[in-house]
Design a protein around this motif. Structure first.
Motif, PDB file in Angstrom:
ATOM      1  N   GLU A  39       0.820  -1.204   0.000  1.00 48.31           N
ATOM      2  CA  GLU A  39       0.000   0.000   0.000  1.00 48.31           C
ATOM      3  C   GLU A  39       0.852   1.252   0.000  1.00 48.31           C
ATOM      4  OE1 GLU A  39      -3.034   0.075   2.970  1.00 48.31           O
ATOM      5  OE2 GLU A  39      -3.518  -2.019   2.620  1.00 48.31           O
ATOM      6  N   ALA A  40       2.054   1.160   0.524  1.00 55.88           N
ATOM      7  CA  ALA A  40       2.918   2.325   0.626  1.00 55.88           C
ATOM      8  C   ALA A  40       3.519   2.718  -0.720  1.00 55.88           C
ATOM      9  CB  ALA A  40       4.030   2.061   1.631  1.00 55.88           C
ATOM     10  N   ARG A  41       3.428   1.875  -1.700  1.00 54.17           N
ATOM     11  CA  ARG A  41       4.009   2.170  -3.000  1.00 54.17           C
ATOM     12  C   ARG A  41       3.140   3.156  -3.768  1.00 54.17           C
ATOM     13  NH1 ARG A  41       5.930  -3.728  -4.574  1.00 54.17           N
ATOM     14  NH2 ARG A  41       7.784  -3.743  -3.302  1.00 54.17           N
ATOM     15  N   SER A  42       3.795   4.102  -4.401  1.00 50.73           N
ATOM     16  CA  SER A  42       3.108   5.069  -5.241  1.00 50.73           C
ATOM     17  C   SER A  42       3.171   4.602  -6.685  1.00 50.73           C
ATOM     18  CB  SER A  42       3.759   6.439  -5.111  1.00 50.73           C
ATOM     19  OG  SER A  42       3.635   6.914  -3.806  1.00 50.73           O
ATOM     20  N   TYR A  43       2.099   4.863  -7.415  1.00 51.05           N
ATOM     21  CA  TYR A  43       2.034   4.523  -8.828  1.00 51.05           C
ATOM     22  C   TYR A  43       1.814   5.790  -9.630  1.00 51.05           C
ATOM     23  CZ  TYR A  43       1.893  -0.418  -7.770  1.00 51.05           C
ATOM     24  OH  TYR A  43       2.231  -1.673  -7.352  1.00 51.05           O
ATOM     25  N   ILE A  44       2.278   5.767 -10.869  1.00 51.14           N
ATOM     26  CA  ILE A  44       2.136   6.906 -11.753  1.00 51.14           C
ATOM     27  C   ILE A  44       1.540   6.440 -13.072  1.00 51.14           C
ATOM     28  CG2 ILE A  44       4.528   6.698 -12.556  1.00 51.14           C
ATOM     29  CD1 ILE A  44       4.560   9.796 -12.735  1.00 51.14           C
ATOM     30  N   TYR A  45       0.637   7.242 -13.610  1.00 51.68           N
ATOM     31  CA  TYR A  45       0.041   6.944 -14.920  1.00 51.68           C
ATOM     32  C   TYR A  45       0.924   7.586 -15.975  1.00 51.68           C
ATOM     33  CZ  TYR A  45      -3.027   7.293 -18.950  1.00 51.68           C
ATOM     34  OH  TYR A  45      -3.553   7.226 -20.225  1.00 51.68           O
ATOM     35  N   ILE A  46       1.453   6.786 -16.897  1.00 46.86           N
ATOM     36  CA  ILE A  46       2.373   7.312 -17.899  1.00 46.86           C
ATOM     37  C   ILE A  46       1.788   7.314 -19.300  1.00 46.86           C
ATOM     38  CG2 ILE A  46       4.446   6.779 -16.580  1.00 46.86           C
ATOM     39  CD1 ILE A  46       4.831   4.302 -18.340  1.00 46.86           C
ATOM     40  N   GLY A  47       0.498   7.049 -19.405  1.00 43.40           N
ATOM     41  CA  GLY A  47      -0.158   7.061 -20.708  1.00 43.40           C
ATOM     42  C   GLY A  47      -0.513   8.470 -21.151  1.00 43.40           C
ATOM     43  N   PRO A  48      -1.139   8.583 -22.314  1.00 36.34           N
ATOM     44  CA  PRO A  48      -1.523   9.902 -22.823  1.00 36.34           C
ATOM     45  C   PRO A  48      -2.698  10.487 -22.030  1.00 36.34           C
ATOM     46  CG  PRO A  48      -2.329   8.190 -24.273  1.00 36.34           C
ATOM     47  CD  PRO A  48      -1.477   7.510 -23.235  1.00 36.34           C
ATOM     48  N   ASN A  49      -2.862  11.803 -22.125  1.00 35.04           N
ATOM     49  CA  ASN A  49      -3.994  12.470 -21.488  1.00 35.04           C
ATOM     50  C   ASN A  49      -5.292  12.063 -22.173  1.00 35.04           C
ATOM     51  OD1 ASN A  49      -2.315  13.922 -19.788  1.00 35.04           O
ATOM     52  ND2 ASN A  49      -2.244  15.704 -21.129  1.00 35.04           N
ATOM     53  N   ILE A  50      -6.252  11.620 -21.392  1.00 33.88           N
ATOM     54  CA  ILE A  50      -7.603  11.349 -21.885  1.00 33.88           C
ATOM     55  C   ILE A  50      -8.536  11.930 -20.824  1.00 33.88           C
ATOM     56  CG2 ILE A  50      -9.262   9.615 -22.651  1.00 33.88           C
ATOM     57  CD1 ILE A  50      -6.899   7.834 -23.358  1.00 33.88           C
ATOM     58  N   MET A  51      -8.757  13.227 -20.921  1.00 35.95           N
ATOM     59  CA  MET A  51      -9.496  13.948 -19.895  1.00 35.95           C
ATOM     60  C   MET A  51     -10.935  13.463 -19.758  1.00 35.95           C
ATOM     61  SD  MET A  51      -7.327  15.669 -18.547  1.00 35.95           S
ATOM     62  CE  MET A  51      -6.129  16.934 -18.496  1.00 35.95           C
ATOM     63  N   ALA A  52     -11.538  12.981 -20.830  1.00 34.18           N
ATOM     64  CA  ALA A  52     -12.919  12.496 -20.758  1.00 34.18           C
ATOM     65  C   ALA A  52     -13.047  11.328 -19.780  1.00 34.18           C
ATOM     66  CB  ALA A  52     -13.403  12.086 -22.142  1.00 34.18           C
ATOM     67  N   ASP A  53     -11.976  10.563 -19.622  1.00 34.14           N
ATOM     68  CA  ASP A  53     -11.982   9.421 -18.701  1.00 34.14           C
ATOM     69  C   ASP A  53     -11.228   9.730 -17.407  1.00 34.14           C
ATOM     70  OD1 ASP A  53     -13.468   7.629 -20.322  1.00 34.14           O
ATOM     71  OD2 ASP A  53     -11.692   7.360 -21.587  1.00 34.14           O
ATOM     72  N   GLY A  54     -10.817  10.972 -17.231  1.00 34.66           N
ATOM     73  CA  GLY A  54     -10.127  11.366 -16.002  1.00 34.66           C
ATOM     74  C   GLY A  54      -8.684  10.923 -15.933  1.00 34.66           C
ATOM     75  N   ASN A  58       1.259  11.497 -15.951  1.00 34.10           N
ATOM     76  CA  ASN A  58       2.111  11.795 -14.796  1.00 34.10           C
ATOM     77  C   ASN A  58       1.328  12.051 -13.507  1.00 34.10           C
ATOM     78  OD1 ASN A  58       4.437  11.497 -16.382  1.00 34.10           O
ATOM     79  ND2 ASN A  58       4.323  13.621 -17.021  1.00 34.10           N
ATOM     80  N   THR A  59       0.095  11.559 -13.435  1.00 38.12           N
ATOM     81  CA  THR A  59      -0.658  11.637 -12.191  1.00 38.12           C
ATOM     82  C   THR A  59      -0.140  10.545 -11.262  1.00 38.12           C
ATOM     83  OG1 THR A  59      -2.617  12.457 -13.321  1.00 38.12           O
ATOM     84  CG2 THR A  59      -2.951  11.493 -11.136  1.00 38.12           C
ATOM     85  N   ILE A  60       0.132  10.914 -10.012  1.00 37.80           N
ATOM     86  CA  ILE A  60       0.661   9.960  -9.039  1.00 37.80           C
ATOM     87  C   ILE A  60      -0.461   9.538  -8.102  1.00 37.80           C
ATOM     88  CG2 ILE A  60       2.302   9.624  -7.155  1.00 37.80           C
ATOM     89  CD1 ILE A  60       4.128  11.615  -8.580  1.00 37.80           C
ATOM     90  N   TYR A  61      -0.557   8.232  -7.868  1.00 42.75           N
ATOM     91  CA  TYR A  61      -1.554   7.647  -6.976  1.00 42.75           C
ATOM     92  C   TYR A  61      -0.825   7.037  -5.783  1.00 42.75           C
ATOM     93  CZ  TYR A  61      -4.554   8.112 -11.049  1.00 42.75           C
ATOM     94  OH  TYR A  61      -5.261   8.618 -12.114  1.00 42.75           O
ATOM     95  N   GLN A  62      -1.414   7.144  -4.593  1.00 43.45           N
ATOM     96  CA  GLN A  62      -0.795   6.607  -3.385  1.00 43.45           C
ATOM     97  C   GLN A  62      -0.668   5.088  -3.425  1.00 43.45           C
ATOM     98  OE1 GLN A  62       0.714   8.214  -1.089  1.00 43.45           O
ATOM     99  NE2 GLN A  62       0.111  10.244  -1.756  1.00 43.45           N
ATOM    100  N   SER A  63      -1.594   4.436  -4.088  1.00 41.14           N
ATOM    101  CA  SER A  63      -1.535   2.985  -4.269  1.00 41.14           C
ATOM    102  C   SER A  63      -2.081   2.693  -5.661  1.00 41.14           C
ATOM    103  CB  SER A  63      -2.354   2.269  -3.201  1.00 41.14           C
ATOM    104  OG  SER A  63      -3.704   2.649  -3.284  1.00 41.14           O
TER     105      SER A  63
END
Length: 114
Positions: A39-54, A58-63
């Motif tokens: 749970e302590a690991r952070s993940y990052i989204y490295i795909g293209p921007n798709i704002m319609a799907d949120g 480079n958005t970082i998630y806590q898990s």
């Protein structure tokens, strides 16, 4: 004690302190329950921007955002590959730029689907 000996002794003392603190940190992680470590690991989204799907690059998630990934898997088959552990980010970025790798294919699939 000469000045050079004092400097050498001080350097050894500082490096020993750094090593001890690193050992303590490593032992603290080893003693944590497996659930807490994952749970302590952070993940990052490295795909293209798709704002319609949120999805924003480079958005970082806590898990790992399992619910988000499950919701978008029907629309984007390989989206889960584009959420990588922050600790593995540099290797993932290299793989994403190398033609034929799973990350390269997943990224381009997402780009075409927008």
């Amino acid at each position: 004690m000469s000045e050079n000996e004092a400097i050498t002794k001080a350097d050894k003392s500082r490096s020993g302190t750094r090593k001890r603190s690193a050992d303590i940190s490593a032992r603290a992680v080893e003693n944590m329950p497996a659930e807490a470590v994952s749970e302590a690991r952070s993940y990052i989204y490295i795909g293209p921007n798709i704002m319609a799907d949120g999805l924003k690059q480079n958005t970082i998630y806590q898990s790992r955002p399992a619910e988000l990934i499950e919701a978008l898997t029907a629309k984007y088959k390989n989206i889960s590959r584009l959420f990588v552990s922050v600790s593995k980010l540099s290797k993932a970025m290299i793989d994403m730029g190398r033609a034929g790798t799973p990350l390269y294919l997943a990224y381009n699939e997402m780009k075409e689907a927008r």
